[in-house]
Design an enzyme around this catalytic site. Sequence first.
Site: not given
Length: 401
Positions: A14, A172
């Site tokens: 990122y 998650e």
Amino acid sequence: MATKPTILILGAGYGGMVTATKIAKEFGHSDANVTLISKHNYHYQTTWLHEPAAGTMHPDRTRMPVDSVINRNKIHFLQDEVEEIKKEENKVILKETGEMEFDYLVTALGAVPETFGVEGVFEHAFSKWTVNGVREMKEHIEYLFAKYNNEPEPRDDYLTFVVAGAGFTGMEFIGELSERIPELCKDYDVPKNKVKMYVIEAAPTALPGFDPELVEYAMNLLENRGVEFKINKPISEVTADGVVLKDGEEIKSQTVVWATGVRGHPVIEKSGFENMRGRVKVEKDLRAPGEDNIFIIGDCSLMINEETERPYPPTAQIAMQQAETVSKNLLALIKGGELQEFTPDIKGTVASLGGKEAIGVVGNKKLYGTSANFMKKMIDNRYLWILGGAGLMLKKGKNPL
């Protein structure tokens, strides 16, 4: 004529990708020679990896060729592996290319799993949160379901799944897996009551630091899907047969997924930067202490939240914001101007829980269920917009409905 300065960007995660994207937009052709260096020729979204790991998304959805995103007229891409930074010599040592000199360096190499000294993690647990790592997890899970009914005496540990760590990654992943279990049971003729799922957390709560009401919502939801939580229960060892807790309890399992957090890339320690768990406490302008021309961002950087006196978590959101500041500061160093100080702007935090369920905080508002899930997908799509505009978002984005 003065020689154009050389900027090296290490890592296509990122931080590295957004740095390259911003430099391509803000720099002129004559401002610098810029090279992005990465081990892989693709960028992948680590925040999506829990989905292909559980088998609810194809791994290729998470990745995109670097060449398809960056502006190749302004950014050169080199596929190679960084071995060391010689900061006194302004050189980077690469596995294949050898030495490369730089005038300015952006270190955005990402992270590796943190074991906290627990033995057997790398030998016996799934700890590689990479495209190929999660592909291996998914295939392993499906293999055990297929194997279960093909044994003369089916083994319970084939269908016992242990997730070490109840932070965002662990929650998650178990959310996706628990959502997929009914489908796997149907496909492989396995009674659902034979499947056991555990989440083991050393801290006193799941999702440490998150809003308690949202944590309770998440735990209740997952428990209703069959997940059992063992909170405040440190793991002492991972073995070929499962995990051993510090209180002596053993859980037999052929699938231990390690999600206890990360430490900065080993190159940071190898290169002699003062660090904490591979993370460098950077200056306010994101330069490494004592270094005029080396910036460190993303998982390799450490910044303290002055309100809580604790480090900011190493998130994609912060890495992207750091990348914007770094690109402006590089331009200031090259063309003259004031360097900007970086202040994180936490717009919100959302965790998916599988299916259309999620939890999150956006501003001061708590989100549950489908509204949180909608926001999670919008956040994912926003990153694609920042990186590659409408075309990339339409190609790789998620339908928020």
